[in-house]
Design an enzyme around this catalytic site. Structure first.
Site: not given
Length: 249
Positions: A25, A73-74, A38, A42, A28, A216, A205
């Site tokens: 993550d 994410n679409w 952004r 990536h 962006g 963990e 997520s």
């Protein structure tokens, strides 16, 4: 064979998690800090993934599952989604040779029906090229959602009960695990020992909710493109300070 440096690092770190999951993550935000689009983040994230994969392989990690694209994410802007869908094509073209040389085996979990043809073709080609490798498994979670995975497993189990292939009394945790997308992984390494999330967010997520029951967790403010070898070693060192009880005293 490990080099002397890798052996020394393993000795200092202690126990190496056999399965690491990473929620990659912050691409962006990394780009925004540099006044870039952004998609620039990536692209930089691909380089971080290559370095982390090789480092994990050298340390003796058995499975590295990376959250590349979720079912949610679409809903992102179409131009960004299109760019992300092309990333596997670029990544595999650039990095499969070095991953193959390092005995890395590429696999995936996720629903393939929505993936563009060129994305799926690149993924299948990488899987095929590395299928005989016996080292670290780089497991891409692509168009993956944990709840959808569990829902699908329940449907298949229900159908097998209806077809008299299963009795309800046969349904155990181990049996359910065999219906999940991670059933292709070696049995001892299906569940992550350590899950890392970059960028400072403190949530899963929808990433491997069943498999992470006793994982963990390591949360870091470092944005994914900046998460390189040193950051992975920090995460593993932190993991070694934990006492894993698996529900026991």
């Amino acid at each position: 064979m490990f080099g002397l440096k890798a052996k020394s690092t393993k000795k200092v770190l202690g126990s190496i998690p056999k399965h690491i999951g990473i929620i990659m993550d912050g691409n962006g935000r990394w780009a925004k800090k540099r006044l870039k689009p952004r998609v620039f983040g990536h692209k930089a994230g691909m380089d971080a993934l290559q370095e982390v994969t090789i480092t994990a392989s050298e340390l003796g990690v058995k499975v590295l599952t990376v959250y590349a694209f979720s079912t949610e994410n679409w809903s992102r802007p179409q131009d960004e989604v299109s760019f992300i869908m092309n990333l596997p094509v670029t990544f595999f073209d650039k990095y499969v040779p070095v991953l193959h040389e390092n005995n890395v085996k590429i696999q995936m979990i996720g629903e393939t029906s929505r993936l563009p043809e060129d994305t799926l073709a690149a993924l299948n080609a990488a899987i095929d090229k590395t299928k005989r490798n016996t080292g670290l498994i780089l497991n891409f979670a692509l168009n993956y959602g944990g709840r959808a995975e569990i829902t699908s497993a329940v449907r298949f189990i229900a159908q097998d009960v209806l077809d008299a292939k299963l009795n309800p009394g046969d349904i155990t945790e181990d049996l359910i695990a065999n219906y999940l997308m991670t059933d292709h992984l070696p049995y001892l390494y299906r569940d992550p020992d350590l899950i890392i999330r970059t960028s400072g967010e403190l949530r899963l997520s929808n990433f491997l909710p069943w498999q992470s029951a006793y994982s963990e967790f390591y949360f870091t403010p470092v944005l994914w493109p900046d998460f390189k070898k040193a950051e992975l070693l920090k995460a593993i060192a932190d993991y070694n300070r934990r006492q894993r009880r698996f529900g026991k005293v």
